[in-house]
Design a protein around this motif. Structure first.
Motif, PDB file in Angstrom:
ATOM      1  N   ASP A   1       0.710  -1.146   0.121  1.00  0.00           N
ATOM      2  CA  ASP A   1      -0.041  -0.042   0.009  1.00  0.00           C
ATOM      3  C   ASP A   1       1.138   1.269  -0.067  1.00  0.00           C
ATOM      4  OD1 ASP A   1       1.108  -0.376   2.501  1.00  0.00           O
ATOM      5  OD2 ASP A   1      -0.830   0.440   3.466  1.00  0.00           O
ATOM      6  N   VAL A   2       2.271   1.298  -0.112  1.00  0.00           N
ATOM      7  CA  VAL A   2       3.131   2.305  -0.069  1.00  0.00           C
ATOM      8  C   VAL A   2       3.185   2.734  -1.609  1.00  0.00           C
ATOM      9  CG1 VAL A   2       5.394   3.034   0.327  1.00  0.00           C
ATOM     10  CG2 VAL A   2       4.432   1.289   2.118  1.00  0.00           C
ATOM     11  N   GLN A   3       2.945   4.248  -1.763  1.00  0.00           N
ATOM     12  CA  GLN A   3       3.017   4.644  -3.157  1.00  0.00           C
ATOM     13  C   GLN A   3       4.232   5.296  -3.123  1.00  0.00           C
ATOM     14  OE1 GLN A   3       1.048   3.995  -5.249  1.00  0.00           O
ATOM     15  NE2 GLN A   3      -0.333   2.799  -3.991  1.00  0.00           N
ATOM     16  N   PHE A   4       5.162   5.220  -4.132  1.00  0.00           N
ATOM     17  CA  PHE A   4       6.161   5.946  -4.578  1.00  0.00           C
ATOM     18  C   PHE A   4       6.031   6.477  -5.952  1.00  0.00           C
ATOM     19  CE2 PHE A   4      10.715   6.684  -6.151  1.00  0.00           C
ATOM     20  CZ  PHE A   4      11.208   7.465  -4.971  1.00  0.00           C
ATOM     21  N   ASP A   5       6.585   7.583  -6.001  1.00  0.00           N
ATOM     22  CA  ASP A   5       6.211   8.361  -7.538  1.00  0.00           C
ATOM     23  C   ASP A   5       7.395   7.874  -8.525  1.00  0.00           C
ATOM     24  OD1 ASP A   5       5.736   9.736  -9.591  1.00  0.00           O
ATOM     25  OD2 ASP A   5       5.142  11.502  -8.800  1.00  0.00           O
ATOM     26  N   PHE A   6       7.423   6.843  -9.081  1.00  0.00           N
ATOM     27  CA  PHE A   6       8.467   6.429  -9.864  1.00  0.00           C
ATOM     28  C   PHE A   6       8.426   6.994 -11.462  1.00  0.00           C
ATOM     29  CE2 PHE A   6       8.312   2.308  -7.273  1.00  0.00           C
ATOM     30  CZ  PHE A   6       9.832   2.577  -7.245  1.00  0.00           C
ATOM     31  N   GLU A   7       7.314   7.634 -11.928  1.00  0.00           N
ATOM     32  CA  GLU A   7       7.262   8.432 -13.015  1.00  0.00           C
ATOM     33  C   GLU A   7       7.992   9.655 -12.825  1.00  0.00           C
ATOM     34  OE1 GLU A   7       3.629  10.610 -15.622  1.00  0.00           O
ATOM     35  OE2 GLU A   7       3.060   9.381 -13.775  1.00  0.00           O
ATOM     36  N   MET A   8       7.644  10.294 -11.668  1.00  0.00           N
ATOM     37  CA  MET A   8       8.709  11.460 -11.413  1.00  0.00           C
ATOM     38  C   MET A   8      10.164  11.157 -11.373  1.00  0.00           C
ATOM     39  SD  MET A   8       9.162  14.754 -10.435  1.00  0.00           S
ATOM     40  CE  MET A   8       7.609  15.489  -9.957  1.00  0.00           C
TER      41      MET A   8
ATOM     42  N   PRO B   1      11.395  11.460  -4.369  1.00  0.00           N
ATOM     43  CA  PRO B   1      11.978  11.176  -5.674  1.00  0.00           C
ATOM     44  C   PRO B   1      13.071  11.926  -5.958  1.00  0.00           C
ATOM     45  CG  PRO B   1       9.468  11.040  -5.974  1.00  0.00           C
ATOM     46  CD  PRO B   1       9.982  11.699  -4.855  1.00  0.00           C
ATOM     47  N   VAL B   2      13.123  13.227  -5.647  1.00  0.00           N
ATOM     48  CA  VAL B   2      14.313  14.054  -5.932  1.00  0.00           C
ATOM     49  C   VAL B   2      15.382  13.612  -5.372  1.00  0.00           C
ATOM     50  CG1 VAL B   2      15.351  16.485  -5.875  1.00  0.00           C
ATOM     51  CG2 VAL B   2      12.949  16.272  -6.403  1.00  0.00           C
ATOM     52  N   GLU B   3      15.547  13.437  -3.937  1.00  0.00           N
ATOM     53  CA  GLU B   3      16.438  12.816  -3.168  1.00  0.00           C
ATOM     54  C   GLU B   3      17.055  11.656  -3.575  1.00  0.00           C
ATOM     55  OE1 GLU B   3      15.243  14.980   1.122  1.00  0.00           O
ATOM     56  OE2 GLU B   3      14.384  13.127   0.366  1.00  0.00           O
ATOM     57  N   MET B   4      16.044  10.710  -4.119  1.00  0.00           N
ATOM     58  CA  MET B   4      16.324   9.266  -4.568  1.00  0.00           C
ATOM     59  C   MET B   4      17.208   9.329  -6.010  1.00  0.00           C
ATOM     60  SD  MET B   4      16.180   6.127  -3.829  1.00  0.00           S
ATOM     61  CE  MET B   4      14.761   6.067  -2.597  1.00  0.00           C
ATOM     62  N   LYS B   5      16.769  10.373  -6.575  1.00  0.00           N
ATOM     63  CA  LYS B   5      17.646  10.496  -7.652  1.00  0.00           C
ATOM     64  C   LYS B   5      18.988  10.677  -7.659  1.00  0.00           C
ATOM     65  CE  LYS B   5      18.547  14.340  -9.224  1.00  0.00           C
ATOM     66  NZ  LYS B   5      18.622  15.748  -9.528  1.00  0.00           N
TER      67      LYS B   5
ATOM     68  N   VAL C   1       6.568  21.715 -12.847  1.00  0.00           N
ATOM     69  CA  VAL C   1       6.954  20.988 -11.414  1.00  0.00           C
ATOM     70  C   VAL C   1       8.119  20.607 -11.512  1.00  0.00           C
ATOM     71  CG1 VAL C   1       6.195  19.229 -10.173  1.00  0.00           C
ATOM     72  CG2 VAL C   1       4.074  20.466 -11.302  1.00  0.00           C
ATOM     73  N   GLU C   2       8.431  19.830 -12.335  1.00  0.00           N
ATOM     74  CA  GLU C   2       9.900  19.409 -12.264  1.00  0.00           C
ATOM     75  C   GLU C   2      10.949  20.477 -12.135  1.00  0.00           C
ATOM     76  OE1 GLU C   2      13.297  17.512 -15.060  1.00  0.00           O
ATOM     77  OE2 GLU C   2      11.106  17.484 -15.943  1.00  0.00           O
ATOM     78  N   ASP C   3      10.863  21.809 -13.149  1.00  0.00           N
ATOM     79  CA  ASP C   3      11.792  22.831 -12.894  1.00  0.00           C
ATOM     80  C   ASP C   3      11.515  23.414 -11.366  1.00  0.00           C
ATOM     81  OD1 ASP C   3      12.481  22.155 -15.534  1.00  0.00           O
ATOM     82  OD2 ASP C   3      11.224  23.743 -16.372  1.00  0.00           O
ATOM     83  N   ILE C   4      10.508  23.576 -10.898  1.00  0.00           N
ATOM     84  CA  ILE C   4      10.603  23.969  -9.385  1.00  0.00           C
ATOM     85  C   ILE C   4      11.164  23.259  -8.223  1.00  0.00           C
ATOM     86  CG2 ILE C   4       9.134  24.900  -7.678  1.00  0.00           C
ATOM     87  CD1 ILE C   4       6.757  25.693  -9.964  1.00  0.00           C
ATOM     88  N   ILE C   5      10.893  21.797  -8.500  1.00  0.00           N
ATOM     89  CA  ILE C   5      11.480  20.754  -7.607  1.00  0.00           C
ATOM     90  C   ILE C   5      12.949  20.897  -7.913  1.00  0.00           C
ATOM     91  CG2 ILE C   5      11.758  18.569  -6.994  1.00  0.00           C
ATOM     92  CD1 ILE C   5       8.732  17.924  -7.693  1.00  0.00           C
ATOM     93  N   THR C   6      13.416  20.895  -8.960  1.00  0.00           N
ATOM     94  CA  THR C   6      14.945  21.074  -9.133  1.00  0.00           C
ATOM     95  C   THR C   6      15.725  22.224  -8.671  1.00  0.00           C
ATOM     96  OG1 THR C   6      14.492  19.435 -11.146  1.00  0.00           O
ATOM     97  CG2 THR C   6      16.744  20.692 -10.751  1.00  0.00           C
TER      98      THR C   6
END
Length: 460
Positions: free
Chosen positions: A192-199, A233-237, A327-332
């Protein structure tokens, strides 16, 4: 799921099943590795229930038996079941009809020592619970000390080398016999744990890394690590980029090591501990408290949901490629937490008719970064504060406008109509003094009535 347990009665029946054959090895693992995590009461309940599986009972026992044998109430029994279910040692099934309700408690096989110490969650929680010295002692205790066969050549004969293969006709009329087979432990249930692999794939693609590098096993480890250390996801990258080998694969060992190092740096060398999540029954909460809890749950959801996933759910449609890029630009660039960015996006959509203007979003994101907002709750209260200030300024402008209107009205008041000063009278009006006093008084009264009506309108 848990609502029906609130109404479990001592007379309710139960069965016990198991998906493996229990041995002294399992008992040793339960006592030495699982007991520090969930305590002796829960392990005692597990061992107690195992006896009912051996006899393959046809008729169900009732919960009076448990209460009487263990000298506990059903609430304490339920607490132990929660711990066993959460750690992956038990599954509970439930059936009800108008007459009765019945439970099946399925005992799950404990993890092997190899699985346990290689599991990112179980091994870290055990280390945190018992300390370094005891952890190393247990790990050495279960280390394989047998002779390695890596330098030997296998010369074992196969079945067909030794035995004749029986004819199928001899087996066709045999009755089918169902034999219970041991199954390997599946570890902790994180389905039931969700992780955003698409991101994550989108971020890796910016570094020319194909999503093919994220195979099934790697994704499972990523979910475990992300759950354990609260990694986005940002940290995981960044962790993945440090863990890529010369063969362009991800070293799972390095992945775990780098994730652990980052967590310890941020938490002064500490590791995450296993904590219970307790919730009060809804009946014990008043309406105000339920409203607060609901808001806190909303904040918690926003803090752990990726902005792309939030947009999909919020708009009930797939975000466009341009929106994902924003969204990606702001997160980065700004490195805003998920919760803060989710509040920002929802705020912009509300104020801009469900649109997401890039320049407007970037301006707010830059400002919020300077304010060092760290969670959805902080961002939410910041917006509420801004709305309040805006409302107060609006009221202040209205009051100022009304006061200005009244002042101007007073300045324009024709005083000559109220007081006829002989010094202010022009010569042509002095000639009209011959008019009758009655006509003058009549005109004066009419003008006074008009002025009173004017003031009343001005007050509104």
């Amino acid at each position: 799921m848990a609502e029906y347990f609130n109404g479990v009665k001592p007379s309710d029946g139960f069965y016990v099943k198991s998906n493996y054959n229990y041995t002294h090895v399992h008992q040793d693992i339960l006592i030495s590795l699982y007991t520090p995590l969930i305590g002796t009461d829960a392990i005692g309940v597990y061992l107690y229930l195992s006896q009912f599986n051996y006899h393959n009972e046809i008729e169900a026992y009732n919960h009076y038996t448990i209460m009487n044998d263990l000298k506990i109430n059903l609430s304490s029994f339920r607490d132990s079941l929660d711990l066993l279910e959460g750690i992956g040692l038990l599954k509970t099934f439930f059936k009800t009809n108008q007459q009765e309700q019945t439970f099946v408690y399925m005992l799950e096989q404990p993890a092997t020592t190899e699985q346990f110490f290689n599991d990112p969650l179980l091994s870290v929680f055990l280390y945190q619970q018992i300390g370094k010295a005891r952890y190393i002692s247990l790990k050495n205790r279960y280390k394989d000390k047998s002779i390695s066969t890596t330098e030997y050549n296998e010369v074992t004969k196969s079945f067909t080398d030794v035995f004749k293969i029986p004819k199928l006709s001899e087996l066709e009329h045999q009755d089918d016999i169902q034999i219970k087979l041991d199954t390997k432990s599946k570890g902790l249930d994180l389905s039931d744990v969700q992780f955003d692999f698409e991101m994550l794939e989108l971020l890796l693609n910016n570094h020319l890394i194909s999503k093919e590098i994220l195979n099934k096993q790697t994704k499972e480890v990523i979910i475990q690590i992300a759950t354990l250390y609260g990694i986005t996801p940002v940290e995981m990258k960044s962790i993945i980029l440090k863990s890529i080998t010369e063969n362009q694969t991800i070293s799972l060992q390095d992945l775990r090591k780098h994730a652990r190092s980052i967590y310890q740096i941020e938490h002064e060398g500490e590791l995450p501990a296993l904590e219970l999540k307790r919730e009060k029954p809804k009946s014990e909460l008043n309406d105000s408290q339920q409203e607060v809890d609901s808001l806190l749950s909303w904040f918690e959801l926003l803090d752990t949901t990726s902005p792309i996933e939030m947009l999909s759910s919020f708009t009930k449609s797939e975000p466009t490629t341009a929106q994902k890029r924003v969204v990606e630009d702001i997160i980065t660039r700004e490195k805003l937490p998920f919760g803060v960015l989710n509040i920002l996006l929802q705020y912009v959509m509300f104020t801009k008719n469900m649109q997401l203007p890039k320049a407007y979003i970037e301006e707010i994101a830059s400002n919020w970064k300077k304010l060092k907002l760290t969670s959805a709750e902080e961002a939410y209260h910041h917006i509420k504060k801004l709305d309040k200030q805006t409302e107060e300024k609006k009221k202040e402008r209205i009051n100022t406008s009304n006061n200005s209107f009244k002042l101007k009205s007073i300045e324009k008041t024709p005083e000559w109509l109220l007081k006829q000063k002989s010094s202010e009278k022009p010569k042509d009006e002095q000639q009209k003094n011959n008019e009758s006093n009655a006509a003058f008084e009549k005109r004066k009264q009419e003008l006074q009535k008009e002025m009173e009506a004017f003031w009343k309108e001005g007050d509104h």
